[in-house]
Design an enzyme around this catalytic site. Structure first.
Site, mmCIF file in Angstrom:
data_model
loop_
_atom_site.group_PDB
_atom_site.id
_atom_site.type_symbol
_atom_site.label_atom_id
_atom_site.label_comp_id
_atom_site.label_asym_id
_atom_site.label_seq_id
_atom_site.Cartn_x
_atom_site.Cartn_y
_atom_site.Cartn_z
ATOM 1 N N CYS A 45 1.448 17.620 -6.617
ATOM 2 C CA CYS A 45 0.274 17.223 -7.400
ATOM 3 C C CYS A 45 -0.108 18.318 -8.385
ATOM 4 C CB CYS A 45 -0.885 16.919 -6.450
ATOM 5 S SG CYS A 45 -2.399 16.503 -7.325
ATOM 6 N N CYS B 227 -3.871 18.861 -8.759
ATOM 7 C CA CYS B 227 -4.518 19.617 -7.678
ATOM 8 C C CYS B 227 -4.182 21.108 -7.765
ATOM 9 C CB CYS B 227 -4.046 19.128 -6.302
ATOM 10 S SG CYS B 227 -3.889 17.362 -6.151
ATOM 11 N N ASP B 228 -2.936 21.432 -8.070
ATOM 12 C CA ASP B 228 -2.455 22.806 -7.872
ATOM 13 C C ASP B 228 -2.095 23.555 -9.148
ATOM 14 O OD1 ASP B 228 -2.682 22.357 -5.143
ATOM 15 O OD2 ASP B 228 -0.670 21.507 -5.019
#
Ligand code: NAP
Length: 341
Positions: free
Chosen positions: A147, A150-151
């Site tokens: 992701c 997200c990261d």
């Protein structure tokens, strides 16, 4: 077995719900919206990934009605708000078991609650496919990610690789250029599967490079226990090399979340639930919508449409059920050859 134990509620156990929706992505919430408006008083189980995959997408540009685009979280929240506005009861719980062998159907959740329902809409979606190479599992969260939204932030001024050649790989690779100093896309062929518009953007981006005809055979840790390199193999020349990188983003497709209905409804060899063109599964009263039954389109817009279809068929099924009872209706649907085998 769940770590969370909540005292079971006797009244819940005895009540038979009209419709239960499993999954809180675009298909599930649309099914919630439609069945709630049809006065079926639906319960929707979000599972552990609230909002589904769309909530992990940084920006959605191709959902009609939002010409400026909007974030995946924003869209997911809007889906939920609209479904709840008409009475969908959202449960932040995960369905662990579903028994379709007897009507009404029974399901059990992570919070150890049991429910019975006259109809079910399966909308559990799909999860990212793993590379299944050494180092991948151990280094997930230590440089391996599925992701970018997200990261990506953790890779400011770092060099990362992206594995895959589809829309997700390119879209997420482009997103990662906001943070990373260099993004190398590693693809197993010499042609991309991604749409032309994304290909054009990726080829024009100075931070993106491609390595063709190459697979990742292992992900290797450095002394600090985080990703330091990957081992690559050129599938045409068989040449093996080591490639230094700080992060590995894997976007190589998805696996449908259909475990709880395995052996109970018809499925294809990849585990996608088979539906007829109206969203009925092989079990009368069980419908499916979104990526759990769609390996072809996988768009927010198509999942929304399939959620609406499944809900409208559920409404029709419930009206006929009241008229005829389950056994008669089941026989009729099976004899007509209406349901997938
Ligand atoms: P996908 O289209 O199935 O592409 C997966 C990619 O991973 C392919 O390039 C495939 O290679 C590669 N791959 C598969 N298994 C691999 C393995 N074991 N090792 C190395 N490479 C592997 O999946 P996706 O990109 O996640 O997209 C899924 C669907 O969502 C598609 O229909 C896509 O159009 C849609 N989507 C749309 C958008 C958008 O419209 N903006 C954004 C994201 C996703 P091959 O090409 O050789 O098969």
């Amino acid at each position: 077995m769940s770590m969370f134990i909540v005292p079971s509620d006797q009244s819940d156990e005895e009540k038979i719900e009209k419709v239960i929706i499993i999954g809180g992505g675009p298909a599930g919430f649309t099914a919630g919206l439609y069945t709630a408006r049809a006065q079926l008083n639906p319960i929707l189980f979000t599972g552990n990934d609230i909002g589904g995959q769309v909530a992990l997408t940084y920006e959605i540009e191709n959902y009609p009605g939002f010409p400026e685009g909007l974030s995946g979280t924003d869209l997911a929240e809007r889906f939920q708000k609209q479904a709840e506005k008409f009475g969908t009861r959202v449960e932040y719980d995960h369905v662990l078991e579903l028994d379709l062998s007897q009507h009404p159907f029974t399901l059990r959740t992570q919070f150890e609650k049991e429910y019975k329902a006259e109809s079910i809409i399966l909308a559990m979606g799909a999860t990212p496919r793993k590379l299944q190479v050494p180092g991948e599992a151990e280094l997930t969260g230590r440089g391996v990610s599925y992701c970018a939204t997200c990261d990506g932030f953790f890779f400011k001024d770092k060099e990362v690789i992206v594995v895959g050649g589809g829309d997700s790989a390119l879209e997420e690779g482009l997103f990662l250029t906001r943070f990373a100093s260099k993004v190398t896309i590693i693809h197993r062929r010499d042609q991309l599967r991604a749409s032309k518009i994304l290909q054009k953007r990726a080829f024009e981006n100075d931070k993106i490079e491609f390595i063709w005809d190459t697979i990742v055979t292992s992900i290797n840790a450095g002394e600090n226990g985080a990703v330091a390199s990957v081992t690559l193999k050129n599938v045409k020349t068989n040449e093996v090399s080591e490639f230094r990188t700080d992060g590995v983003f894997i976007f190589i497709g998805h696996i449908p979340n259909s475990d709880i209905v395995k052996g109970q409804v018809a499925m294809d060899p990849d585990g996608y639930v088979i539906t007829n063109r109206f969203g009925h599964t092989s079990v009368p009263g069980v419908f499916a919508a979104g990526e759990i039954q769609d390996h072809r389109f996988k768009q927010v817009s198509t999942s929304v449409g399939q959620g609406a279809m499944a809900a409208m068929e559920t409404e029709k099924f419930m009206a006929e059920l009241e008229d005829k009872g389950y056994e008669k209706l089941r026989q009729e649907l099976l004899e007509e050859g209406f349901l997938p085998a």
